[in-house]
Design an enzyme around this catalytic site. Structure first.
Site, mmCIF file in Angstrom:
data_model
loop_
_atom_site.group_PDB
_atom_site.id
_atom_site.type_symbol
_atom_site.label_atom_id
_atom_site.label_comp_id
_atom_site.label_asym_id
_atom_site.label_seq_id
_atom_site.Cartn_x
_atom_site.Cartn_y
_atom_site.Cartn_z
ATOM 1 N N GLY A 255 -44.050 0.117 127.473
ATOM 2 C CA GLY A 255 -43.627 0.810 126.261
ATOM 3 C C GLY A 255 -43.688 -0.159 125.099
ATOM 4 N N SER A 256 -42.621 -0.938 124.932
ATOM 5 C CA SER A 256 -42.632 -1.969 123.883
ATOM 6 C C SER A 256 -43.755 -2.968 124.149
ATOM 7 C CB SER A 256 -41.281 -2.707 123.849
ATOM 8 O OG SER A 256 -40.241 -1.803 123.561
ATOM 9 N N THR B 239 -46.721 12.738 122.850
ATOM 10 C CA THR B 239 -46.396 13.787 121.879
ATOM 11 C C THR B 239 -47.604 14.696 121.659
ATOM 12 O OG1 THR B 239 -44.826 12.336 120.780
ATOM 13 C CG2 THR B 239 -45.640 14.187 119.485
ATOM 14 N N TYR C 70 -57.131 -2.670 121.409
ATOM 15 C CA TYR C 70 -55.833 -3.203 120.983
ATOM 16 C C TYR C 70 -55.717 -3.189 119.470
ATOM 17 C CZ TYR C 70 -58.117 -7.629 119.791
ATOM 18 O OH TYR C 70 -58.919 -8.570 119.208
ATOM 19 N N GLU D 261 -49.603 2.019 110.590
ATOM 20 C CA GLU D 261 -49.588 3.072 109.579
ATOM 21 C C GLU D 261 -48.730 4.247 110.040
ATOM 22 O OE1 GLU D 261 -53.767 3.772 108.823
ATOM 23 O OE2 GLU D 261 -53.896 1.905 107.696
ATOM 24 N N GLY E 146 -15.584 21.514 112.992
ATOM 25 C CA GLY E 146 -15.885 22.111 114.301
ATOM 26 C C GLY E 146 -17.201 22.863 114.294
ATOM 27 N N GLU F 130 -42.845 4.870 118.410
ATOM 28 C CA GLU F 130 -43.714 4.061 117.522
ATOM 29 C C GLU F 130 -43.085 2.697 117.224
ATOM 30 O OE1 GLU F 130 -46.196 5.798 114.640
ATOM 31 O OE2 GLU F 130 -46.114 7.787 115.547
ATOM 32 N N THR G 105 -39.608 0.486 118.936
ATOM 33 C CA THR G 105 -38.146 0.625 118.838
ATOM 34 C C THR G 105 -37.635 -0.206 117.651
ATOM 35 O OG1 THR G 105 -37.722 -1.304 120.220
ATOM 36 C CG2 THR G 105 -37.969 0.817 121.365
HETATM 37 C C1 LIG Z 1 -40.041 11.772 122.414
HETATM 38 C C2 LIG Z 1 -40.992 10.644 122.593
HETATM 39 C C3 LIG Z 1 -42.282 10.768 122.111
HETATM 40 C C4 LIG Z 1 -43.203 9.729 122.298
HETATM 41 N N1 LIG Z 1 -44.495 9.890 121.886
HETATM 42 C C5 LIG Z 1 -45.426 8.962 122.231
HETATM 43 C C6 LIG Z 1 -46.804 9.183 121.979
HETATM 44 O O1 LIG Z 1 -47.208 10.210 121.420
HETATM 45 N N2 LIG Z 1 -47.701 8.247 122.386
HETATM 46 C C7 LIG Z 1 -47.327 7.111 123.029
HETATM 47 O O2 LIG Z 1 -48.190 6.318 123.360
HETATM 48 N N3 LIG Z 1 -46.010 6.860 123.258
HETATM 49 C C8 LIG Z 1 -45.059 7.752 122.891
HETATM 50 N N4 LIG Z 1 -43.740 7.532 123.153
HETATM 51 C C9 LIG Z 1 -43.341 6.305 123.814
HETATM 52 C C10 LIG Z 1 -42.545 5.374 122.922
HETATM 53 O O3 LIG Z 1 -43.374 4.800 121.965
HETATM 54 C C11 LIG Z 1 -41.832 4.362 123.814
HETATM 55 O O4 LIG Z 1 -40.821 5.065 124.499
HETATM 56 C C12 LIG Z 1 -41.272 3.208 123.030
HETATM 57 O O5 LIG Z 1 -42.290 2.396 122.531
HETATM 58 C C13 LIG Z 1 -40.316 2.363 123.868
HETATM 59 O O6 LIG Z 1 -40.890 2.020 125.088
HETATM 60 P P1 LIG Z 1 -40.058 2.225 126.434
HETATM 61 O O7 LIG Z 1 -39.563 3.615 126.446
HETATM 62 O O8 LIG Z 1 -40.875 1.762 127.562
HETATM 63 O O9 LIG Z 1 -38.788 1.285 126.259
HETATM 64 P P2 LIG Z 1 -38.732 -0.280 126.596
HETATM 65 O O10 LIG Z 1 -39.892 -0.978 126.012
HETATM 66 O O11 LIG Z 1 -38.456 -0.463 128.036
HETATM 67 O O12 LIG Z 1 -37.443 -0.699 125.760
HETATM 68 C C14 LIG Z 1 -36.108 -0.474 126.235
HETATM 69 C C15 LIG Z 1 -35.153 -1.257 125.316
HETATM 70 O O13 LIG Z 1 -35.443 -2.659 125.412
HETATM 71 C C16 LIG Z 1 -35.659 -3.186 124.112
HETATM 72 N N5 LIG Z 1 -36.672 -4.251 124.184
HETATM 73 C C17 LIG Z 1 -37.836 -4.237 124.885
HETATM 74 N N6 LIG Z 1 -38.510 -5.392 124.691
HETATM 75 C C18 LIG Z 1 -37.750 -6.135 123.856
HETATM 76 C C19 LIG Z 1 -37.911 -7.426 123.253
HETATM 77 N N7 LIG Z 1 -39.004 -8.174 123.477
HETATM 78 N N8 LIG Z 1 -36.925 -7.876 122.437
HETATM 79 C C20 LIG Z 1 -35.820 -7.124 122.199
HETATM 80 N N9 LIG Z 1 -35.635 -5.893 122.721
HETATM 81 C C21 LIG Z 1 -36.581 -5.413 123.530
HETATM 82 C C22 LIG Z 1 -36.155 -2.009 123.283
HETATM 83 O O14 LIG Z 1 -35.927 -2.235 121.892
HETATM 84 C C23 LIG Z 1 -35.327 -0.868 123.846
HETATM 85 O O15 LIG Z 1 -34.075 -0.809 123.220
HETATM 86 C C24 LIG Z 1 -42.791 8.543 122.952
HETATM 87 C C25 LIG Z 1 -41.484 8.421 123.411
HETATM 88 C C26 LIG Z 1 -40.592 9.459 123.259
HETATM 89 C C27 LIG Z 1 -39.209 9.314 123.805
#
Ligand SMILES: Cc1cc2nc3c(=O)[nH]c(=O)nc-3n(C[C@H](O)[C@H](O)[C@H](O)COP(=O)(O)OP(=O)(O)OC[C@H]3O[C@@H](n4cnc5c(N)ncnc54)[C@H](O)[C@@H]3O)c2cc1C
Length: 382
Positions: free
Chosen positions: A134-135, A161, A235, A244, A343, A366, A368
């Site tokens: 994710g991140s 999405t 990438y 953007e 309420g 996009e 966190t």
């Molecule tokens: C409703 C929804 C729609 C989405 N739509 C799309 C989409 O269209 N396309 C797509 O590709 N993705 C999409 N995503 C995915 C979204 O971009 C990811 O959920 C997001 O980037 C976070 O990744 P993760 O869920 O794996 O959380 P993680 O990366 O596991 O993060 C969990 C927590 O750890 C923290 N964390 C992680 N690494 C670090 C670090 N190095 N330093 C400090 N804190 C850290 C994060 O800030 C977070 O609080 C969507 C997600 C949701 C919930």
């Protein structure tokens, strides 16, 4: 000539903003509750969005689009999100991620094949995230193997999405895992390609009408002519598009905050306690004034980042700041609106509880909040 104030809209911007605002009030508002409860985006509303011209805002008129700017997209996302952030994000992904990526990275052949469709009736989705990445987006596990005139993709994407509605997906997969992120490549995958399936749809806290699904790639054959940008440069496509895109999320959160503030102002002027409107209490006035300041600050940050982008100036840090600030402001302002409704604010009979739920996503997708902070800190300390 002195520079115009950031919030000053040119004639075409004002007319565009007004038309989307009217559409949101007339065509979106009546559907908001039902779409939220059923967790389903209205098909007829989707068609109307195409008719309005907000599904191809930056696509040149020669390809059937509206020939607008990135700033127009931001205005559309803000106005739609004021009424329903689920509608805002559908339009946002279509414009600031999918179309934006094609305009920037596609060759003429791809532009000719896909831009007219995206402007007319095709919804797009952007598939980067996976269960394990994710991140750390570049840690993705999806693979692409070269075979004759195609690449064969395998893997799973999560959280995508627009997936339930989409006809075209930008899918990121690695063609050379040993090269690390330098193997990541962007592919254009049509929904009908064999080996491609849209999987489970998530049941979410907020933006429930916006579909979020898993994608399955099982030996999915993608013609080489559907590689977006250069092989191994996916990438760059991913990172630069998301830089953007997060301005669009700032706009979505700005819209949600504005919507909640408007509801709170109207309600507090009507609701009477202790023999007068609750808006007559200074305690309430100060809360509203603080919320209005947050909305105004978010607006300045979002508009500035969007205008910098359209002017071709660096905007990376400004985009991260606008998303960070607008998403926190949205959470706080929508929460205040629930409080001020008392309420009633806690029930589904009033729109603020939904905006409160919808606002939460702004700090997650996009990038966190921590990822935005990382970008801002990096610029600060370099
Ligand atoms: C409703 C929804 C729609 C989405 N739509 C799309 C989409 O269209 N396309 C797509 O590709 N993705 C999409 N995503 C995915 C979204 O971009 C990811 O959920 C997001 O980037 C976070 O990744 P993760 O869920 O794996 O959380 P993680 O990366 O596991 O993060 C969990 C927590 O750890 C923290 N964390 C992680 N690494 C670090 C670090 N190095 N330093 C400090 N804190 C850290 C994060 O800030 C977070 O609080 C969507 C997600 C949701 C919930």
């Amino acid at each position: 000539m002195p520079a115009a104030p950031l919030t000053f809209l040119a004639e075409d911007e004002r007319l565009f903003r007004d038309s989307v605002r009217e559409f949101a009030d007339r065509d979106v508002k009546p559907l908001v509750r039902e779409m939220d409860e059923q967790a389903k985006f209205s098909r007829s509303l989707l068609e109307k969005l195409f008719g309005l011209g907000v599904m191809g805002i930056e696509i040149p008129e020669s390809y059937g689009g509206s020939g607008g700017t990135f700033f127009h997209s931001v205005l559309a996302v803000e106005e739609l999100s004021r009424v329903d952030p689920s509608v805002g994000v559908l339009v946002d992904v279509q414009n600031t991620l999918v179309i934006n990526a094609l305009l920037r990275w596609a060759n003429d052949d791809i532009k000719r094949r896909y831009l007219p469709k995206l402007a007319a009736s095709w919804t797009g989705a952007y598939a980067l995230s996976e269960a394990g990445s994710g991140s750390d987006a570049f840690g993705l596990a999806s693979r692409a193997v070269e075979r004759d005139d195609a690449y064969v993709l395998s893997g799973r994407k999560l959280w995508i999405t627009n997936a339930a509605e989409a006809d075209l997906f930008i899918v990121f997969a690695n063609i050379n895992p040993e090269a690390g992120y330098r193997g990541i490549t962007a592919f254009l995958v049509e929904r009908s390609f064999p080996g491609f399936t849209v999987g489970k749809k998530e049941d979410k806290l907020g933006i429930r009408a916006s579909s979020t699904c898993e994608l399955l790639l099982e030996d999915c054959r993608v013609p080489k002519s559907n590689v977006l940008g250069d092989v191994g440069k996916g990438y760059k496509v991913a990172i630069e598009t998301l830089n953007e895109g997060r301005i669009g999320i700032g706009a979505q959160m700005l819209g949600a905050a504005r919507g909640a503030l408007d509801h709170a102002v109207a309600y507090t002027k009507e609701r009477k306690q202790f023999g007068k409107a609750i808006a007559d209490f200074q305690g309430v006035q100060f809360q509203l004034a603080r919320a209005a300041s947050q909305v105004e600050a978010a607006k300045l940050l979002v508009y500035n980042a969007a205008r910098l982008r359209d002017a071709g100036k660096p905007f990376l840090t400004e985009a991260a700041i606008c998303k960070l600030f607008a998403s926190e402001a949205a959470e706080q302002v929508t929460s205040l609106a629930v409080n001020l409704f008392g309420g009633y604010g806690f029930t589904k009979d009033y729109p603020v509880e939904k905006l409160y739920r919808d606002a939460k996503i702004g700090q997650i997708y996009e990038g966190t909040t921590n990822m935005q902070l990382q970008t801002i800190a990096k610029a600060l300390l370099q």
